[in-house]
Design a protein around this motif. Structure first.
Motif, PDB file in Angstrom:
ATOM      1  N   GLN A  57       0.827  -1.210   0.000  1.00 36.95           N
ATOM      2  CA  GLN A  57       0.000   0.000   0.000  1.00 36.95           C
ATOM      3  C   GLN A  57       0.864   1.263   0.000  1.00 36.95           C
ATOM      4  O   GLN A  57       0.542   2.242  -0.673  1.00 36.95           O
ATOM      5  N   ASP A  60       2.188   1.937  -3.355  1.00 37.35           N
ATOM      6  CA  ASP A  60       1.078   2.511  -4.120  1.00 37.35           C
ATOM      7  C   ASP A  60       0.916   4.009  -3.848  1.00 37.35           C
ATOM      8  O   ASP A  60       0.740   4.810  -4.762  1.00 37.35           O
ATOM      9  N   MET A  61       0.955   4.363  -2.552  1.00 39.21           N
ATOM     10  CA  MET A  61       0.810   5.783  -2.167  1.00 39.21           C
ATOM     11  C   MET A  61       1.905   6.626  -2.804  1.00 39.21           C
ATOM     12  O   MET A  61       1.653   7.725  -3.283  1.00 39.21           O
ATOM     13  N   LYS A  64       1.216   6.981  -6.517  1.00 44.26           N
ATOM     14  CA  LYS A  64       0.041   7.772  -6.888  1.00 44.26           C
ATOM     15  C   LYS A  64       0.104   9.213  -6.401  1.00 44.26           C
ATOM     16  O   LYS A  64      -0.502  10.105  -6.978  1.00 44.26           O
TER      17      LYS A  64
ATOM     18  N   LEU B  25      -4.533  11.230   0.853  1.00 46.48           N
ATOM     19  CA  LEU B  25      -4.466   9.766   0.796  1.00 46.48           C
ATOM     20  C   LEU B  25      -5.849   9.176   1.022  1.00 46.48           C
ATOM     21  O   LEU B  25      -6.256   8.227   0.344  1.00 46.48           O
ATOM     22  N   LEU B  28      -7.942   9.312  -1.935  1.00 53.30           N
ATOM     23  CA  LEU B  28      -7.522   8.344  -2.958  1.00 53.30           C
ATOM     24  C   LEU B  28      -7.915   6.916  -2.568  1.00 53.30           C
ATOM     25  O   LEU B  28      -7.597   5.966  -3.279  1.00 53.30           O
ATOM     26  N   PHE B  30      -7.068   5.387   0.464  1.00 51.52           N
ATOM     27  CA  PHE B  30      -6.246   4.785   1.522  1.00 51.52           C
ATOM     28  C   PHE B  30      -6.824   5.194   2.876  1.00 51.52           C
ATOM     29  O   PHE B  30      -6.290   6.078   3.547  1.00 51.52           O
TER      30      PHE B  30
END
Lengths: 80, 80
Positions: A57, A60-61, A64, B25, B28, B30
């Motif tokens: 994750q 991913d952060m 993105k 975040l 998005l 998360f």
């Protein structure tokens, strides 16, 4: 879990902020210092069942939102 | 030697930049992320005969220039 994320400029990218720090350090008398690079350090709490999932994750952060992959590299460490 | 310096806001100091990252975040997707804190990460090459001497100099640099000790903490790691 605690995630520690480092975001640094790629080696070949000019780092003007780092140069300013290097010059200031030199003018303060630290003349044995070279190659100063400034990056970002982000700490966050992430709820996850496994380290692997949390790391995925965080990658991913970075891809993105947190890092600009054209000029920056990132690394992720997860601690319990 | 390579010195890695982390400069982070003290625990009790508000971190608006961290809050913005946390909100972004979340938007998005998360939503298992909390307590985002952003700090600085500085890498530099230092010529020194001993790790102890290099560490002492880096602590000095933090106290004189790199960190604002009223609101920030720092930590120094030296690698060969």
């Amino acid at each position: 879990m605690l995630a520690k994320i480092h975001i640094t400029l790629k080696k070949d990218v000019l780092d003007p902020q780092g140069s300013v720090i290097a010059n200031s350090l030199k003018s303060l008398g630290f003349d044995n210092v070279n190659d100063v690079r400034q990056g970002k350090f982000i700490e966050l709490e992430i709820n996850s069942n496994s380290k692997e999932e949390a790391e995925k994750q965080c990658n991913d952060m970075c891809e993105k939102l947190l890092a600009n992959l054209v000029i920056e590299d990132y690394s992720v460490e997860i601690e319990n």
